[in-house]
Design a protein around this motif. Sequence first.
Motif, PDB file in Angstrom:
ATOM      1  N   VAL A  25       6.966 -14.370  -2.692  1.00  9.52           N
ATOM      2  CA  VAL A  25       6.433 -13.310  -3.543  1.00  9.52           C
ATOM      3  C   VAL A  25       4.978 -13.050  -3.166  1.00  9.52           C
ATOM      4  O   VAL A  25       4.188 -13.991  -3.028  1.00  9.52           O
ATOM      5  N   LEU A  26       4.640 -11.776  -3.004  1.00  9.78           N
ATOM      6  CA  LEU A  26       3.255 -11.330  -2.837  1.00  9.78           C
ATOM      7  C   LEU A  26       2.937 -10.404  -3.997  1.00  9.78           C
ATOM      8  O   LEU A  26       3.599  -9.380  -4.175  1.00  9.78           O
ATOM      9  N   CYS A  27       1.953 -10.768  -4.819  1.00 11.63           N
ATOM     10  CA  CYS A  27       1.626  -9.980  -6.006  1.00 11.63           C
ATOM     11  C   CYS A  27       0.132  -9.688  -6.014  1.00 11.63           C
ATOM     12  O   CYS A  27      -0.684 -10.604  -6.152  1.00 11.63           O
ATOM     13  N   THR A  28      -0.235  -8.404  -5.866  1.00 12.77           N
ATOM     14  CA  THR A  28      -1.627  -8.002  -5.981  1.00 12.77           C
ATOM     15  C   THR A  28      -1.923  -7.679  -7.442  1.00 12.77           C
ATOM     16  O   THR A  28      -1.097  -7.077  -8.128  1.00 12.77           O
ATOM     17  N   ALA A  29      -3.101  -8.105  -7.897  1.00 14.25           N
ATOM     18  CA  ALA A  29      -3.423  -7.969  -9.317  1.00 14.25           C
ATOM     19  C   ALA A  29      -4.783  -7.326  -9.523  1.00 14.25           C
ATOM     20  O   ALA A  29      -5.571  -7.745 -10.378  1.00 14.25           O
TER      21      ALA A  29
ATOM     22  N   ALA B  90       7.167  -7.660  -2.547  1.00 12.49           N
ATOM     23  CA  ALA B  90       5.748  -7.341  -2.692  1.00 12.49           C
ATOM     24  C   ALA B  90       5.591  -6.398  -3.870  1.00 12.49           C
ATOM     25  O   ALA B  90       6.326  -5.411  -3.990  1.00 12.49           O
ATOM     26  N   MET B  91       4.626  -6.688  -4.744  1.00 12.62           N
ATOM     27  CA  MET B  91       4.477  -5.899  -5.962  1.00 12.62           C
ATOM     28  C   MET B  91       3.045  -6.017  -6.471  1.00 12.62           C
ATOM     29  O   MET B  91       2.294  -6.895  -6.048  1.00 12.62           O
TER      30      MET B  91
ATOM     31  N   VAL C  49      -7.464  -7.865   4.422  1.00 11.79           N
ATOM     32  CA  VAL C  49      -6.940  -6.560   4.834  1.00 11.79           C
ATOM     33  C   VAL C  49      -6.977  -5.571   3.669  1.00 11.79           C
ATOM     34  O   VAL C  49      -7.325  -4.396   3.838  1.00 11.79           O
ATOM     35  N   SER C  50      -6.645  -6.037   2.467  1.00  9.71           N
ATOM     36  CA  SER C  50      -6.708  -5.173   1.287  1.00  9.71           C
ATOM     37  C   SER C  50      -8.113  -4.622   1.091  1.00  9.71           C
ATOM     38  O   SER C  50      -8.300  -3.438   0.792  1.00  9.71           O
TER      39      SER C  50
ATOM     40  N   GLY D  26      -2.640   2.127  -0.978  1.00  9.05           N
ATOM     41  CA  GLY D  26      -2.362   1.435   0.268  1.00  9.05           C
ATOM     42  C   GLY D  26      -2.913   0.024   0.370  1.00  9.05           C
ATOM     43  O   GLY D  26      -2.652  -0.661   1.364  1.00  9.05           O
ATOM     44  N   ALA D  27      -3.674  -0.450  -0.630  1.00  9.96           N
ATOM     45  CA  ALA D  27      -4.226  -1.804  -0.554  1.00  9.96           C
ATOM     46  C   ALA D  27      -3.104  -2.845  -0.529  1.00  9.96           C
ATOM     47  O   ALA D  27      -3.151  -3.816   0.230  1.00  9.96           O
ATOM     48  N   GLY D  28      -2.074  -2.638  -1.355  1.00 13.18           N
ATOM     49  CA  GLY D  28      -0.935  -3.562  -1.350  1.00 13.18           C
ATOM     50  C   GLY D  28      -0.153  -3.499  -0.054  1.00 13.18           C
ATOM     51  O   GLY D  28       0.338  -4.525   0.430  1.00 13.18           O
ATOM     52  N   ASP D  29      -0.038  -2.282   0.514  1.00 16.30           N
ATOM     53  CA  ASP D  29       0.645  -2.142   1.810  1.00 16.30           C
ATOM     54  C   ASP D  29      -0.127  -2.883   2.902  1.00 16.30           C
ATOM     55  O   ASP D  29       0.469  -3.465   3.812  1.00 16.30           O
TER      56      ASP D  29
END
Length: 433
Positions: free
Chosen positions: A280-284, A251-252, A403-404, A354-357
């Motif tokens: 893969v989880l990728c927040t952008a 996660a990144m 959730v984010s 914490g949005a990525g968490d």
Amino acid sequence: MKFPGKRKSKHYFPVNARDPLLQATPQEQEEGSWVVGIDQTLVDIEAKVDDDFLQRYGLSAGHSLVIDDATAEALYDELMRDALISHQFAGGTIGNTLHNYSVLADDRSVLLGVMCNNIQIGSYAYRYLCNTSSRMDLNFLQGVDGAIGRCFTLIGEQGERTFAISPGLMNQLQADSIPEEVIAGASALVLTSYLVRFQPGEPMPAATLRAIDYAKKHNVPVVLTLGTKYVIQDDPQFWRDFLRDHVSIVAMNEEEALALTGEQDPLLASNIALDWVDLVLCTAGPTGLYMAGFTEDEFKRKTNHPLLPGAIAEFNQYEFSRAMRHQDCQQPLRIFSHIAPYMGGPEKIMNTNGAGDGALAALLHDITANNFHRQKVPNSSKHARGYLTYSSLAQVCKYANRVSYQVLNQHSPRLMRGLPEREDSLEESYWDR
């Protein structure tokens, strides 16, 4: 365990009107229906102070500084004495993730780390416990005679934020404190990059590697969140090798993805990361959220959503497929999905921490739901192949994105309650029919 979203009653478990060919296991089983993580236990403490306060403790306004234990105790005592503290939140990226998982799933998670042997009512350690879900199992924490980590956010007279960080004993987790039986029965082992590289003599890396060895021994997926780009960019090749050798799911965010792969486009960076991991989880940020993984080529499912342009043409073509580990595929096919921020993002972002968490917690919930269902209905067609997730890649994106949004819309990185009910999407009804 509750599944995410509003479902028709026949989709809850145990199912009363079941296909007679599907026989559930006669006994109640709980194996694999929890996640376990290792974290640096710390508390985020926010207070409003004047310039004289910063000078007394040798702090530079607007900067971040590591302080020793004696300074941290004196600073904390003064903040408490003068009632200057506005917030005390339990912190730590893995602690936040496990807490949010337990809130979403209404089920058990297990935290490994350290905790003060002596806890006073109203203290930072007490606040850590108060801000943690009762469904989060803290019974395996290692006791220490001293402080856990504290991160002070000191807001000056002009609104400038100064950070004072006191590690305390949060990095003193011993390898002998890692319980093999807890990891053996888990759906996933969750780690952060902060745990791996420390000063010589600190025991945390050895404890982390001990946990990874147990996870490999019992075929438990290892999940790594990259933490921050500054840790990764110091030695990206080390982290590429670490992912390849030890990690199933990464996660990144887009900055960490760039530091890891050298690729600025989150989609291409996620594709490169599949050379090392299974999912893969990728927040952008304002761009949204990407996921990439593998599925069996023979059983891929086409999306009903519009095909998206990008560096990989029509990359979401098979986003209705469920993710699998590469080792479980005969003919692995790379699959991708993307979703824009929920409702365009919050009108006012209260907190970016914490949005990525939160997104990772949603993914862990789906993985654990898959294991839970496999135990309850092992002969279901949903488990004819070794799927990693319960839902399609597109549906996991949708859930993680929601959730984010919830985390961005509140002050704390930890959810206080679950999400509002929502309707299932078309691909879910396909899998459940």
